[in-house]
Design a protein around this motif. Structure first.
Motif, PDB file in Angstrom:
ATOM      1  N   GLY A 178       0.936  -1.706  -0.132  1.00 46.32           N
ATOM      2  CA  GLY A 178       0.086   0.634  -0.144  1.00 46.32           C
ATOM      3  C   GLY A 178       0.750   1.426  -0.004  1.00 46.32           C
ATOM      4  N   ARG A 179       0.760   2.217   0.714  1.00 49.86           N
ATOM      5  CA  ARG A 179       1.929   3.219   0.630  1.00 49.86           C
ATOM      6  C   ARG A 179       2.537   3.265   1.560  1.00 49.86           C
ATOM      7  N   VAL A 180       3.416   4.020   0.858  1.00 48.04           N
ATOM      8  CA  VAL A 180       4.559   3.207   2.102  1.00 48.04           C
ATOM      9  C   VAL A 180       5.517   4.644   1.671  1.00 48.04           C
ATOM     10  N   HIS A 181       6.408   5.280   3.008  1.00 46.26           N
ATOM     11  CA  HIS A 181       6.777   6.541   3.216  1.00 46.26           C
ATOM     12  C   HIS A 181       8.460   6.411   2.269  1.00 46.26           C
ATOM     13  N   THR A 182       8.544   6.895   1.585  1.00 47.50           N
ATOM     14  CA  THR A 182       9.954   7.441   0.958  1.00 47.50           C
ATOM     15  C   THR A 182      10.588   8.697   0.596  1.00 47.50           C
ATOM     16  N   PRO A 183      10.916   8.617  -0.395  1.00 43.53           N
ATOM     17  CA  PRO A 183      11.419  10.915  -0.652  1.00 43.53           C
ATOM     18  C   PRO A 183      10.141  10.980  -1.608  1.00 43.53           C
ATOM     19  N   PHE A 184       9.976  10.000  -2.386  1.00 40.86           N
ATOM     20  CA  PHE A 184       8.573   9.931  -3.561  1.00 40.86           C
ATOM     21  C   PHE A 184       8.062  10.734  -2.788  1.00 40.86           C
ATOM     22  N   GLN A 208      -4.467   4.108   5.243  1.00 38.28           N
ATOM     23  CA  GLN A 208      -4.601   2.462   5.878  1.00 38.28           C
ATOM     24  C   GLN A 208      -5.289   2.249   7.110  1.00 38.28           C
ATOM     25  N   PRO A 209      -6.042   1.220   7.046  1.00 39.53           N
ATOM     26  CA  PRO A 209      -7.076   0.812   8.328  1.00 39.53           C
ATOM     27  C   PRO A 209      -5.944   1.162   9.747  1.00 39.53           C
ATOM     28  N   ILE A 210      -4.757   0.361   8.897  1.00 42.22           N
ATOM     29  CA  ILE A 210      -2.990   0.640  10.360  1.00 42.22           C
ATOM     30  C   ILE A 210      -3.128   1.792  10.653  1.00 42.22           C
ATOM     31  N   GLY A 244      -3.978  -3.292   5.875  1.00 46.01           N
ATOM     32  CA  GLY A 244      -5.296  -3.711   5.811  1.00 46.01           C
ATOM     33  C   GLY A 244      -6.034  -2.890   4.560  1.00 46.01           C
ATOM     34  N   PHE A 245      -5.168  -2.308   3.728  1.00 44.90           N
ATOM     35  CA  PHE A 245      -5.661  -1.101   2.359  1.00 44.90           C
ATOM     36  C   PHE A 245      -6.998  -2.319   1.469  1.00 44.90           C
ATOM     37  N   LEU A 246      -7.065  -3.575   1.770  1.00 46.88           N
ATOM     38  CA  LEU A 246      -7.165  -4.122   0.762  1.00 46.88           C
ATOM     39  C   LEU A 246      -8.606  -4.790   1.546  1.00 46.88           C
ATOM     40  N   GLY A 247      -7.953  -5.431   2.732  1.00 46.65           N
ATOM     41  CA  GLY A 247      -9.094  -6.487   3.173  1.00 46.65           C
ATOM     42  C   GLY A 247      -9.864  -5.642   3.949  1.00 46.65           C
ATOM     43  N   LEU A 248      -9.069  -4.503   4.794  1.00 45.93           N
ATOM     44  CA  LEU A 248     -10.152  -3.832   5.754  1.00 45.93           C
ATOM     45  C   LEU A 248     -10.946  -2.473   5.297  1.00 45.93           C
ATOM     46  N   LYS A 249     -11.098  -2.504   3.790  1.00 47.47           N
ATOM     47  CA  LYS A 249     -11.492  -1.465   3.383  1.00 47.47           C
ATOM     48  C   LYS A 249     -13.134  -1.296   3.226  1.00 47.47           C
ATOM     49  N   ALA A 250     -13.830  -0.361   4.365  1.00 47.48           N
ATOM     50  CA  ALA A 250     -15.618  -0.045   3.935  1.00 47.48           C
ATOM     51  C   ALA A 250     -15.586  -0.363   2.116  1.00 47.48           C
TER      52      ALA A 250
END
Length: 250
Positions: A178-184, A208-210, A244-250
């Protein structure tokens, strides 16, 4: 100890993967388009006594890829296809040039590097290919038309490679962050939301649900596992790592 090739290995998630394998005692050859970043990282890791080698290459150029892989020993155990670029835009706002640029790196680059690795993996009695995919491959994301297209292709290529080379003891899997904190991410916020970086960062993290973005080292940890002998029963699989982005999104 394994011989491991990482594409796009000098920055972001690729940097974390390169450092993880090197610090774990493997022989790491990392490929990157950005020559200065690559040389600096090579110097840094070699000063620590770690076995690393940088090769400057454009993964979308067949001749450059072939030349790079000619320098890689036949004891190759693992290829990590991490090199990739992003694009923001929907179908209407994506130009033909945008489409071609993202395709060349994210799809053709994976194709060329995987193709070049197969003879070496066969010569070594098998091994592992790990492709960097995305949650964008399996769900709709706003304004990510071209990027999503390429990651759908990466998922399909992963399944095809796994099927075709299972008898050669070559495993192929992909990882979907999912979203990852990178310089981008920091650069994207600075460019598009000047003065609102902190607010927008928190907004993106909350998707991200987390409740946060992933860290590059967390992605590297999953790559490390899939490259290991402990994962020898895993092939043809896609691994979301997305808070949890894929599995827990409402």
């Amino acid at each position: 100890m394994k011989t491991i090739v990482v594409t796009g290995g000098a920055s972001g998630i690729g940097l974390a993967i390169t450092e993880r394998f090197a610090k774990d005692g493997h022989d790491v050859i990392f490929l990157d388009y950005h020559q200065e970043n690559g040389k600096l990282l090579e110097q840094k890791l070699q000063k620590l006594g770690l076995s690393t080698q940088f090769i400057h290459v454009n993964v979308s150029d067949k001749k450059e890829v072939e030349k790079a892989f000619s320098l890689i020993p036949n004891t190759l155990d693992v290829l990590v296809n991490n090199a990739g670029i992003s694009h923001i835009g929907n179908l209407e706002s994506t130009s033909e040039q945008d489409f071609d640029s993202v395709f060349q790196v994210n799809v053709k680059g994976v194709f060329l590097c995987a193709q070049a690795s197969i003879p070496k993996l066969k010569a070594n009695g098998g091994g592992s290919i790990i492709n960097m995919c995305s949650v964008a491959a399996t769900m709709g994301l706003a304004d990510r038309f071209a990027y999503s297209m390429t990651k759908g292709a990466v998922l399909s290529m992963t399944l095809s490679i796994a099927k075709d080379y299972v008898q050669d003891q070559i495993r192929c899997n992909c990882i979907s962050p999912g979203r990852v904190h990178t310089p981008f991410v920091d650069g994207f916020l600075a460019k598009n939301y000047p003065g609102q970086e902190k607010e927008m960062f928190e907004k993106l993290a909350a998707t991200q649900p987390i409740g946060r973005m992933g860290r590059p080292d967390e992605i590297a940890g999953l790559v490390s596992y899939l490259a290991s002998d402990e994962a020898s029963f895993i092939t043809g699989s896609n691994f979301p790592i997305d808070g949890g982005f894929l599995g827990l999104k409402a």
